[in-house]
Design a protein around this motif. Structure first.
Motif, mmCIF file in Angstrom:
data_model
loop_
_atom_site.group_PDB
_atom_site.id
_atom_site.type_symbol
_atom_site.label_atom_id
_atom_site.label_comp_id
_atom_site.label_asym_id
_atom_site.label_seq_id
_atom_site.Cartn_x
_atom_site.Cartn_y
_atom_site.Cartn_z
ATOM 1 N N ALA A 390 26.020 -21.970 -26.407
ATOM 2 C CA ALA A 390 27.076 -20.979 -26.192
ATOM 3 C C ALA A 390 26.484 -19.786 -25.459
ATOM 4 N N ILE A 391 27.230 -19.263 -24.495
ATOM 5 C CA ILE A 391 26.829 -18.079 -23.729
ATOM 6 C C ILE A 391 27.916 -17.025 -23.904
ATOM 7 N N ILE A 392 27.518 -15.864 -24.397
ATOM 8 C CA ILE A 392 28.462 -14.766 -24.660
ATOM 9 C C ILE A 392 28.186 -13.648 -23.677
ATOM 10 N N GLU A 393 29.191 -13.253 -22.934
ATOM 11 C CA GLU A 393 29.083 -12.153 -21.978
ATOM 12 C C GLU A 393 29.757 -10.916 -22.582
ATOM 13 N N LEU A 394 28.971 -9.889 -22.779
ATOM 14 C CA LEU A 394 29.493 -8.685 -23.404
ATOM 15 C C LEU A 394 30.457 -7.934 -22.504
ATOM 16 N N GLU A 395 30.234 -7.970 -21.201
ATOM 17 C CA GLU A 395 31.049 -7.194 -20.282
ATOM 18 C C GLU A 395 32.519 -7.606 -20.353
ATOM 19 N N SER A 396 32.756 -8.923 -20.391
ATOM 20 C CA SER A 396 34.127 -9.442 -20.405
ATOM 21 C C SER A 396 34.575 -9.912 -21.779
ATOM 22 N N GLY A 397 33.650 -9.962 -22.753
ATOM 23 C CA GLY A 397 33.998 -10.482 -24.069
ATOM 24 C C GLY A 397 34.271 -11.969 -24.066
ATOM 25 N N ARG A 398 33.682 -12.672 -23.123
ATOM 26 C CA ARG A 398 33.936 -14.114 -22.949
ATOM 27 C C ARG A 398 32.914 -14.938 -23.723
ATOM 28 N N ILE A 399 33.378 -16.019 -24.366
ATOM 29 C CA ILE A 399 32.519 -16.959 -25.082
ATOM 30 C C ILE A 399 32.618 -18.298 -24.372
ATOM 31 N N ASP A 400 31.530 -18.732 -23.762
ATOM 32 C CA ASP A 400 31.511 -19.976 -22.984
ATOM 33 C C ASP A 400 30.826 -21.057 -23.814
ATOM 34 N N VAL A 401 31.595 -22.039 -24.263
ATOM 35 C CA VAL A 401 31.083 -23.163 -25.053
ATOM 36 C C VAL A 401 31.393 -24.449 -24.290
ATOM 37 N N SER A 402 30.360 -25.190 -23.936
ATOM 38 C CA SER A 402 30.549 -26.403 -23.137
ATOM 39 C C SER A 402 30.795 -27.636 -23.993
ATOM 40 N N ASP A 403 30.274 -27.671 -25.210
ATOM 41 C CA ASP A 403 30.404 -28.842 -26.077
ATOM 42 C C ASP A 403 31.798 -28.879 -26.702
ATOM 43 N N PRO A 404 32.578 -29.948 -26.471
ATOM 44 C CA PRO A 404 33.937 -30.001 -27.053
ATOM 45 C C PRO A 404 33.918 -30.065 -28.576
ATOM 46 N N ASP A 405 32.896 -30.695 -29.165
ATOM 47 C CA ASP A 405 32.816 -30.732 -30.631
ATOM 48 C C ASP A 405 32.608 -29.334 -31.208
ATOM 49 N N LEU A 406 31.764 -28.554 -30.562
ATOM 50 C CA LEU A 406 31.526 -27.190 -31.032
ATOM 51 C C LEU A 406 32.775 -26.339 -30.856
ATOM 52 N N ARG A 407 33.499 -26.540 -29.769
ATOM 53 C CA ARG A 407 34.749 -25.798 -29.575
ATOM 54 C C ARG A 407 35.754 -26.126 -30.675
ATOM 55 N N ARG A 408 35.806 -27.381 -31.079
ATOM 56 C CA ARG A 408 36.719 -27.769 -32.146
ATOM 57 C C ARG A 408 36.287 -27.152 -33.479
ATOM 58 N N GLN A 409 34.989 -27.067 -33.709
ATOM 59 C CA GLN A 409 34.487 -26.473 -34.943
ATOM 60 C C GLN A 409 34.762 -24.979 -35.014
ATOM 61 N N LEU A 410 34.832 -24.329 -33.863
ATOM 62 C CA LEU A 410 35.037 -22.880 -33.823
ATOM 63 C C LEU A 410 36.501 -22.479 -33.726
ATOM 64 N N GLU A 411 37.403 -23.452 -33.709
ATOM 65 C CA GLU A 411 38.824 -23.107 -33.662
ATOM 66 C C GLU A 411 39.223 -22.377 -34.943
ATOM 67 N N LEU A 412 40.000 -21.328 -34.788
ATOM 68 C CA LEU A 412 40.423 -20.524 -35.924
ATOM 69 C C LEU A 412 41.717 -21.080 -36.513
#
Length: 610
Positions: A390-412
């Motif tokens: 995961a890559i987090i950019e503070l300037e834009s507040g963007r969270i870049d996650v490439s792994d679809p499994d990790l994206r599913r785990q982080l869903e709120l």
């Protein structure tokens, strides 16, 4: 039962205090105070250290121990020449205590060479770049930074960088005013922008909280360094006790590379409720709004009554009590030791570095490093995407996650979204409505925010002890399953946590689906779409369409305005013409009216002629 719990807590507290004294009694709080400068040929180098970094070397020696060979590049970050001043927080492995962490605070300045009263031979450029750095045994980042800012200002104001007595006095004064007891107060998190970070990321701060629990490879990217490193530490400050004592091993590499086998942690039988107890945990018996503390447990009353630091209940706490939701201040008041906290997020190959220079880039791919949270300002880190989950950019507040499994785990979940909306709304409302008294009150302040996240974590820990329970769905089953495979969760299970067992499982913000949940879900989907390439294309297309519609509407509006003006003018012209015609007709007279008005003399003359 109450006496057993109390004895366990006393033993845990006593053991923790012994560890703290054992680590700090043979070394002062401040290990070294040094000056790092930029040489036009040699690059960044140590110019002076007190005491000397190497016992056999002089204070003016440029030599660094092998384990600290990258110290100069940490004290003077990449791209520092673009800024007049900056502050860097960084970590180093301890030389005297293997596996322990040394905490660095560097205060960087850049001034014009003409401002110096005494120039040395190495000053050949128009500007001078130097940093005054402190290496400490205590993670008192903000507390040290405030004092270092004054020391650095005085050192540069001298105009003579050979005046080292100022540094000697500063070293002695810092050791006199710093002590491990400060870690038990709010001094440990002073200067960490908790609320600013929440405003920067909004609802996604809960995703970051869960991401850290999964012990993935995470990169925070921003420039300059100070907001970067402080944001990372502020995020960690949301975890109870992590900043105070949980970073002691955050630079320790794994003892056996590639020896970790990921497998699901089995919950001990004594932590799994019986079928009768599971049947009692029903939505109908649970108050709408949140789970509550088990009122049948006698230890609950005595435990709550022992919290000496609790104040009078606020209006929010009274409202929570009426709605059935347990007040976060009560749960947050549970001792960390009785809850198995702090979580051991770092150590044995899981690293934390608030800032890393470019020289550390290849180090992250070593086999004895399994996960990390690092901050960087060099764009080359972002280009090495294979090194990060995961890559987090503070300037834009963007969270870049490439792994679809990790994206599913982080869903709120909807409950997570309610919690995120609750804290974001109160923090932003507090800063908007109380500009003068910003952060002074309890609600919306830093300590309130930490209490909310501690309560959230404790209920999530309690719920994770159940297998196949419907309450797990309130925290995202995919996340709970992934969390159980981490080392921090396995170590938490090994530690006693009697206070957690007193809580009912479930989410603080559980309840029926409402229209507000739909709005929050739409917000989450919108934010998630902005983090993907396809989503950005859709957002750009929607923005272009909106602009086109706006332009078309503007053109149609102008045309309609012109037609209306033309119609108005024609109508006015027709009205004027009608008025004129009406007045002309009224002025004309009929022939009968003319005969009636013939003079009488004319009639008499005509009769006389006859």
């Amino acid at each position: 039962m109450e006496e057993q719990v109390t004895d366990q807590e006393e033993k845990i507290k006593e053991g923790a205090s012994v560890i703290t004294r054992e680590f700090s009694r043979d070394a002062p709080p401040i290990l070294h105070l040094l000056v790092v400068g930029f040489h036009h040929k040699k690059g960044c180098q140590v110019e002076y250290s007190y005491p000397p970094l190497c016992p056999s070397s002089a204070s003016e020696s440029h030599e660094c121990p092998e384990i600290w060979k990258n110290l100069p590049s940490l004290a003077m970050p990449d791209g520092s020449h673009n800024f007049v001043e900056d502050t860097v927080y960084f970590h180093l492995p301890s030389m005297s205590h293997p596996g322990k962490t040394v905490y660095g605070v560097s205060s960087y300045r850049q001034i014009e060479a003409k401002m110096l009263s005494k120039k040395t031979a190495d000053i050949t450029r128009s500007t001078v770049q130097k940093a005054v750095c402190v290496l400490s045994n205590l993670p008192l980042y903000g507390h040290i930074q405030v004092k270092m800012g004054l020391i650095t200002e005085a050192y540069f104001r001298e105009g003579d960088f050979t005046q080292f007595m100022l540094l000697h006095d500063a070293y002695n004064n810092l050791n006199m005013c710093l002590n491990p007891d400060l870690l038990n107060s709010t001094q440990a998190i002073i200067g960490l922008p908790l609320r600013e970070m929440l405003e920067r990321f909004g609802h996604k701060v809960v995703q970051l909280f869960k991401l850290i629990l999964l012990q993935k490879r995470v990169l925070f990217f921003h420039s300059p360094v100070r907001p970067l490193s402080t944001s990372i530490l502020a995020m960690l400050a949301l975890f109870p006790g992590v900043v105070e004592t949980g970073l002691d091993n955050c630079t320790a590499l794994a003892s056996q590379p590639d020896s970790i086998v990921v497998e699901t942690v089995e919950v001990p039988k004594q932590f799994i409720p019986s079928p009768d107890e599971s049947d009692k945990l029903d939505v109908a018996t649970k108050p709408a709004g949140s789970p509550t503390v088990d009122a049948t447990d006698d230890s609950k009353v005595s435990r709550e009554s022992s919290f000496e630091d609790l104040q009078a209940p606020t209006a929010q706490e009274i409202e929570n009590e009426k709605s059935g939701r347990i007040s976060p201040s009560l749960v947050a008041g549970l001792p960390n030791e009785a809850c198995g906290l702090p979580l051991q997020l770092f150590g044995n190959g899981y690293l934390c570095h608030p800032y890393l220079s470019l020289s550390y880039l290849d180090l992250l791919s070593e086999p004895n490093i399994h996960g990390y949270i690092v901050g960087a300002t060099n764009v080359l880190f972002k280009q090495k995407k294979t090194l990060f989950d995961a890559i987090i950019e503070l300037e834009s507040g963007r969270i870049d996650v490439s792994d679809p499994d990790l994206r599913r785990q982080l869903e709120l979940t909807k409950e997570d979204m309610r919690f995120a909306d609750h804290i974001v709304r109160l923090v932003i409302q507090d800063r908007t409505n109380n500009t003068f008294l910003d952060g002074v009150g309890w609600e919306g302040g830093d300590e309130w925010l930490r209490a909310e996240f501690k309560t959230y974590l404790l209920f999530m820990l309690r719920t994770s002890l159940l297998d196949g329970c419907k309450y797990v769905d309130e925290f995202n089953p995919a996340f709970i399953q992934a969390w159980k495979t981490t080392s921090n969760y396995a170590k938490w299970l090994e530690r006693p946590h009697p206070a957690v067992l007193e809580l009912h499982p479930g989410h603080m913000f559980s309840g029926q689906l409402s229209m507000s949940d739909v709005k929050l879900k739409i917000t989450q989907i919108t934010q998630t779409m902005q983090n993907t390439e396809k989503g950005r294309k859709i957002s750009n297309a929607a923005a272009s369409t909106s602009r086109a519609v706006a332009q078309t509407s503007k053109a149609v509006g102008k045309l309609f305005h012109s037609l209306r003006s033309l119609f108005t003018q024609c109508l006015k012209s027709e009205l004027v013409h009608c008025k004129r015609r009406r007045s002309f007709i009224a002025s004309e007279r009929s022939p009968f009216q003319l005969v009636e008005h013939i003079p009488a003399t004319a009639g008499r003359s005509s009769r006389g002629s006859r």
